[in-house]
Structures are given as structure tokens and as C-alpha cells.
Design a protein around this motif. Structure first.
Motif, PDB file in Angstrom:
ATOM      1  N   ALA A  63      45.819  47.136  36.721  1.00 12.24           N
ATOM      2  CA  ALA A  63      45.882  47.013  38.183  1.00 12.24           C
ATOM      3  C   ALA A  63      44.499  46.793  38.773  1.00 12.24           C
ATOM      4  CB  ALA A  63      46.509  48.262  38.784  1.00 12.24           C
ATOM      5  N   ASP A  64      44.478  46.119  39.926  1.00 10.86           N
ATOM      6  CA  ASP A  64      43.228  45.911  40.670  1.00 10.86           C
ATOM      7  C   ASP A  64      42.959  47.050  41.644  1.00 10.86           C
ATOM      8  OD1 ASP A  64      42.353  43.286  39.689  1.00 10.86           O
ATOM      9  OD2 ASP A  64      44.235  42.582  40.565  1.00 10.86           O
ATOM     10  N   TYR A  65      43.991  47.638  42.191  1.00 12.69           N
ATOM     11  CA  TYR A  65      43.856  48.798  43.065  1.00 12.69           C
ATOM     12  C   TYR A  65      45.168  49.572  43.036  1.00 12.69           C
ATOM     13  CZ  TYR A  65      46.633  46.311  46.583  1.00 12.69           C
ATOM     14  OH  TYR A  65      47.648  45.641  47.235  1.00 12.69           O
ATOM     15  N   ARG A  66      45.132  50.797  43.544  1.00 11.91           N
ATOM     16  CA  ARG A  66      46.327  51.631  43.650  1.00 11.91           C
ATOM     17  C   ARG A  66      46.571  51.941  45.113  1.00 11.91           C
ATOM     18  NH1 ARG A  66      47.272  57.508  42.912  1.00 11.91           N
ATOM     19  NH2 ARG A  66      45.021  57.747  42.582  1.00 11.91           N
ATOM     20  N   VAL A  67      47.831  52.016  45.503  1.00 18.98           N
ATOM     21  CA  VAL A  67      48.165  52.316  46.887  1.00 18.98           C
ATOM     22  C   VAL A  67      49.225  53.417  46.928  1.00 18.98           C
ATOM     23  CG1 VAL A  67      49.999  50.563  47.041  1.00 18.98           C
ATOM     24  CG2 VAL A  67      48.835  51.324  49.118  1.00 18.98           C
ATOM     25  N   ARG A  68      49.059  54.313  47.885  1.00 17.36           N
ATOM     26  CA  ARG A  68      50.116  55.278  48.195  1.00 17.36           C
ATOM     27  C   ARG A  68      50.646  54.940  49.580  1.00 17.36           C
ATOM     28  NH1 ARG A  68      48.611  61.329  46.588  1.00 17.36           N
ATOM     29  NH2 ARG A  68      50.842  61.514  47.008  1.00 17.36           N
ATOM     30  N   ILE A  69      51.956  54.964  49.701  1.00 15.50           N
ATOM     31  CA  ILE A  69      52.633  54.462  50.895  1.00 15.50           C
ATOM     32  C   ILE A  69      53.385  55.617  51.556  1.00 15.50           C
ATOM     33  CG2 ILE A  69      54.322  52.801  51.761  1.00 15.50           C
ATOM     34  CD1 ILE A  69      53.856  51.237  49.092  1.00 15.50           C
ATOM     35  N   PHE A  70      53.043  55.890  52.813  1.00 13.71           N
ATOM     36  CA  PHE A  70      53.682  56.982  53.541  1.00 13.71           C
ATOM     37  C   PHE A  70      54.352  56.468  54.806  1.00 13.71           C
ATOM     38  CE2 PHE A  70      51.004  59.408  50.789  1.00 13.71           C
ATOM     39  CZ  PHE A  70      51.568  60.672  50.691  1.00 13.71           C
ATOM     40  N   ARG A  96      37.892  42.270  44.633  1.00 12.10           N
ATOM     41  CA  ARG A  96      37.893  41.100  43.763  1.00 12.10           C
ATOM     42  C   ARG A  96      38.860  41.327  42.609  1.00 12.10           C
ATOM     43  NH1 ARG A  96      31.550  39.126  43.215  1.00 12.10           N
ATOM     44  NH2 ARG A  96      31.208  38.742  45.464  1.00 12.10           N
ATOM     45  N   PRO A  97      39.960  40.590  42.579  1.00 13.44           N
ATOM     46  CA  PRO A  97      40.929  40.768  41.489  1.00 13.44           C
ATOM     47  C   PRO A  97      40.400  40.211  40.175  1.00 13.44           C
ATOM     48  CG  PRO A  97      41.571  38.928  42.880  1.00 13.44           C
ATOM     49  CD  PRO A  97      40.395  39.578  43.559  1.00 13.44           C
ATOM     50  N   ARG A  98      40.933  40.745  39.080  1.00 13.68           N
ATOM     51  CA  ARG A  98      40.551  40.235  37.771  1.00 13.68           C
ATOM     52  C   ARG A  98      40.954  38.771  37.611  1.00 13.68           C
ATOM     53  NH1 ARG A  98      41.961  45.466  37.416  1.00 13.68           N
ATOM     54  NH2 ARG A  98      40.753  46.886  36.087  1.00 13.68           N
ATOM     55  N   ASP A  99      42.147  38.446  38.101  1.00 12.25           N
ATOM     56  CA  ASP A  99      42.650  37.073  38.086  1.00 12.25           C
ATOM     57  C   ASP A  99      42.505  36.521  39.499  1.00 12.25           C
ATOM     58  OD1 ASP A  99      44.201  34.748  38.233  1.00 12.25           O
ATOM     59  OD2 ASP A  99      45.710  35.504  36.854  1.00 12.25           O
ATOM     60  N   PRO A 100      41.733  35.458  39.708  1.00 15.16           N
ATOM     61  CA  PRO A 100      41.510  34.961  41.071  1.00 15.16           C
ATOM     62  C   PRO A 100      42.785  34.569  41.805  1.00 15.16           C
ATOM     63  CG  PRO A 100      39.954  33.966  39.529  1.00 15.16           C
ATOM     64  CD  PRO A 100      40.958  34.711  38.699  1.00 15.16           C
ATOM     65  N   LEU A 111      53.689  48.332  38.732  1.00 14.17           N
ATOM     66  CA  LEU A 111      52.762  47.251  39.032  1.00 14.17           C
ATOM     67  C   LEU A 111      53.484  46.133  39.777  1.00 14.17           C
ATOM     68  CD1 LEU A 111      50.772  46.989  35.668  1.00 14.17           C
ATOM     69  CD2 LEU A 111      50.198  48.295  37.723  1.00 14.17           C
ATOM     70  N   VAL A 112      52.874  45.661  40.863  1.00 11.38           N
ATOM     71  CA  VAL A 112      53.469  44.606  41.690  1.00 11.38           C
ATOM     72  C   VAL A 112      52.448  43.469  41.822  1.00 11.38           C
ATOM     73  CG1 VAL A 112      54.481  44.005  43.915  1.00 11.38           C
ATOM     74  CG2 VAL A 112      54.808  46.313  42.981  1.00 11.38           C
ATOM     75  N   PRO A 113      52.721  42.298  41.240  1.00 12.73           N
ATOM     76  CA  PRO A 113      51.814  41.159  41.418  1.00 12.73           C
ATOM     77  C   PRO A 113      51.920  40.593  42.837  1.00 12.73           C
ATOM     78  CG  PRO A 113      53.217  40.895  39.466  1.00 12.73           C
ATOM     79  CD  PRO A 113      53.794  42.001  40.283  1.00 12.73           C
ATOM     80  N   VAL A 114      50.779  40.203  43.396  1.00 10.73           N
ATOM     81  CA  VAL A 114      50.720  39.569  44.709  1.00 10.73           C
ATOM     82  C   VAL A 114      49.933  38.277  44.564  1.00 10.73           C
ATOM     83  CG1 VAL A 114      50.065  39.809  47.127  1.00 10.73           C
ATOM     84  CG2 VAL A 114      50.735  41.841  45.813  1.00 10.73           C
ATOM     85  N   ARG A 115      50.521  37.166  44.988  1.00  9.71           N
ATOM     86  CA  ARG A 115      49.868  35.862  44.911  1.00  9.71           C
ATOM     87  C   ARG A 115      49.300  35.471  46.272  1.00  9.71           C
ATOM     88  NH1 ARG A 115      54.466  32.206  41.796  1.00  9.71           N
ATOM     89  NH2 ARG A 115      54.086  32.940  39.669  1.00  9.71           N
ATOM     90  N   ARG A 116      48.209  34.745  46.226  1.00  2.06           N
ATOM     91  CA  ARG A 116      47.662  34.137  47.437  1.00  2.06           C
ATOM     92  C   ARG A 116      48.117  32.688  47.479  1.00  2.06           C
ATOM     93  NH1 ARG A 116      41.425  36.118  47.207  1.00  2.06           N
ATOM     94  NH2 ARG A 116      41.763  35.931  44.962  1.00  2.06           N
TER      95      ARG A 116
END
Length: 282
Positions: A63-70, A96-100, A111-116
Motif C-alpha cells: 500500500a501507498d497509504y492507509r486510511v481510517r474512515i469514520f 508519491r505512489p510506487r506505481d505512477p 487494498l483498494v487500487p485507485v487510478r488517475r
């Protein structure tokens, strides 16, 4: 004795609309290490938005970052508009993500991938945890709480990808917009209502989301629900890829959620804009 405050970077973004005041707002606290679970829950109640998120260092090396959602009512394992909004805020703060081309978010659901994708971000809809037709008692409660006759509901389905969504399909978007719910009767359910627009509308479907419980409300624009509905409609042939869903119309919002199928995957996208930047003291 003078109180000692801790200061954190704070961003409020707007998700699923190009108009900064017509989508679904999200509060994001950056570098949230050291904030306790109780403080996170209290802040989420204070912001009184659908969700408030806290960005943290990942514990999964992929993962590039972790998030907690409330939400104001408690922590969620996954939610869609917080996924896109948190990713936007993380990138805007210099992440900066590992994969641009792909950002990998870690949340309680995994894990949830997010594309730009040009002007939008899009996340990979997570697998459904529960599917199948709604039970008779659940369907009866939904129809009663929404002021519908059983014959008004064309099809129905469990579409739970974490928050516990169930959904009913009406015959038209006009029928969806005409619903006048008694949210107090929904109980603990999270209910999505969807119906098709006529040809010529910029959206293929109209969606509304009702969250029951003591603090029940209609959610402005809901990524997790649209993701799950998209998996249902696209998987069953009730919708064609790609399509746009409108949400929030009934409460003065103009949400637009972009859904498309890529092989066996469904991707859920929308515009994200930064509206407020500053600091928060806890």
C-alpha cells in the motif's frame, strides 16, 4: 493550566461533482499518527459530514497509504467517496505512489487500487460480501419506509461491499425522485434506490441512498453504493458499460458517478476538488 494542542494538516474536499458545492464533502486529517480511536470518532461527529478520514502510514508493504474512515455513527471498513477524496488529498499533499499510474489504498476492507484518469480518479470496486434477493421481511420494511407498494419494486438485491447496502430497482428515475422516505422505519438498514432515466439525460440512472438508525439521513453521493449497484446492474445485463449515475438531485446536489466494466472488474470514478485547506487543533 493552558491546554496543549496538537496540530494536523486538514483538507476538506468535494467528491463526485465539478461544482465545489454540489457533490459530497469529505474531511481529511493528514499524518494522523497519535490520534486515538476515541478522538477520531469524536472529530467525525463534530464535522458532521457523511465521513471524515485519517491518513496514516501503511502497515501493508503493497500500500501507498492507509486510511481510517469514520462516519458520525462510527468507523466504516470501506466507503467510496472517502476513497477518492482521501487519495486526492494524499496526492495534493505530496504523496508519491510506487506505481505512477495507480495509487494503492489500505483500509479495513483491504487494498483498494485507485487510478488517475485525466480529470477524474476511479477506484476498483471491491468484491461483494453478500448478494442475492432480499428476504421478504427486509423487502417489506423497505417498501413501507419508502412509501412504496411491493409492485413498485421491479427487482431487488443485497449489494453489500462492506457498509451493508441493499438495493431496490424502480421502473424510472422519476419514481426514484418521487420517493418520500420515513427514515425512522428503515431501522439499521442501508438502502439504495435506483431507476433508469429516459434517453437524452446525461445520466443513465438516478440513485438515492438512505441510511437508517438513530441518526438516519439521505447521503448526497455514495461511492460504495454506486460501486455495488454497478456490479449488480452490469453483471446482470441491466446496464451497459460505461454509464453515469446521478445522485443527490432530491437534496440539491448534482453528483455524477462514472462506472465502467473492464473485463471482470468494475471501476467507479468521479471528480474531486479541494475546497478547504488549513490546520486542525486537537
Amino acid at each position: 493550566m493552558q491546554a496543549i494542542f496538537r496540530t494536523y494538516r486538514f483538507t476538506q474536499v468535494n467528491v463526485f461533482s465539478q461544482d465545489p458545492l454540489r457533490g459530497n464533502p469529505l474531511a481529511v486529517v493528514h499524518a494522523a499518527q497519535g490520534i486515538t480511536d476515541s478522538e477520531m470518532a469524536t472529530l467525525a461527529r463534530w464535522t458532521n459530514l457523511s465521513e471524515t478520514t485519517f491518513l496514516l502510514e501503511p502497515t501493508d508493504p503493497a500500500a501507498d497509504y492507509r486510511v481510517r474512515i469514520f462516519a458520525p455513527s462510527g468507523e466504516l471498513p470501506f466507503a467510496g467517496h472517502p476513497t477518492l477524496g482521501s487519495c486526492h488529498a494524499w496526492l495534493a499533499a505530496g504523496g508519491r505512489p510506487r506505481d505512477p499510474g495507480v495509487v494503492v489504498q489500505q483500509c479495513a476492507r483491504g487494498l483498494v487500487p485507485v487510478r488517475r484518469d485525466t480529470a477524474r480518479l476511479e477506484f476498483l470496486a471491491p468484491p461483494l460480501l453478500r448478494t442475492g434477493a432480499l428476504e421478504a421481511d427486509v423487502l417489506s420494511r423497505i417498501s413501507t419506509s419508502l412509501g412504496l407498494l411491493p409492485s413498485d419494486i421491479d427487482q431487488h438485491q443485497w449489494v453489500d461491499n462492506g457498509p451493508g447496502w441493499c438495493a431496490v430497482l424502480l421502473r424510472s428515475a422519476a419514481s426514484v425522485l418521487a420517493v418520500e422516505p420515513d427514515i425512522t422505519q428503515i431501522g439499521a438498514l442501508r438502502v439504495g434506490v435506483v431507476g433508469p432515466h429516459a434517453d437524452g439525460h446525461d445520466a443513465a440512472f438516478e440513485v438515492r441512498a438512505f441510511v437508517g438508525g438513530a441518526e438516519g439521513y439521505e447521503d448526497p453521493v455514495t461511492g460504495s453504493l454506486n460501486a455495488a449497484i454497478g456490479q449488480w446492474l452490469l453483471g446482470s445485463g441491466l446496464a451497459r458499460s460505461p454509464y453515469v449515475a446521478a445522485q443527490g438531485t432530491a437534496i440539491g446536489r448534482e453528483g455524477r458517478v462514472h462506472l465502467r466494466r473492464d473485463a471482470d472488474d468494475v471501476w467507479v470514478g468521479g471528480s474531486v476538488q479541494t475546497v478547504v485547506e488549513g490546520q486542525i487543533r486537537l
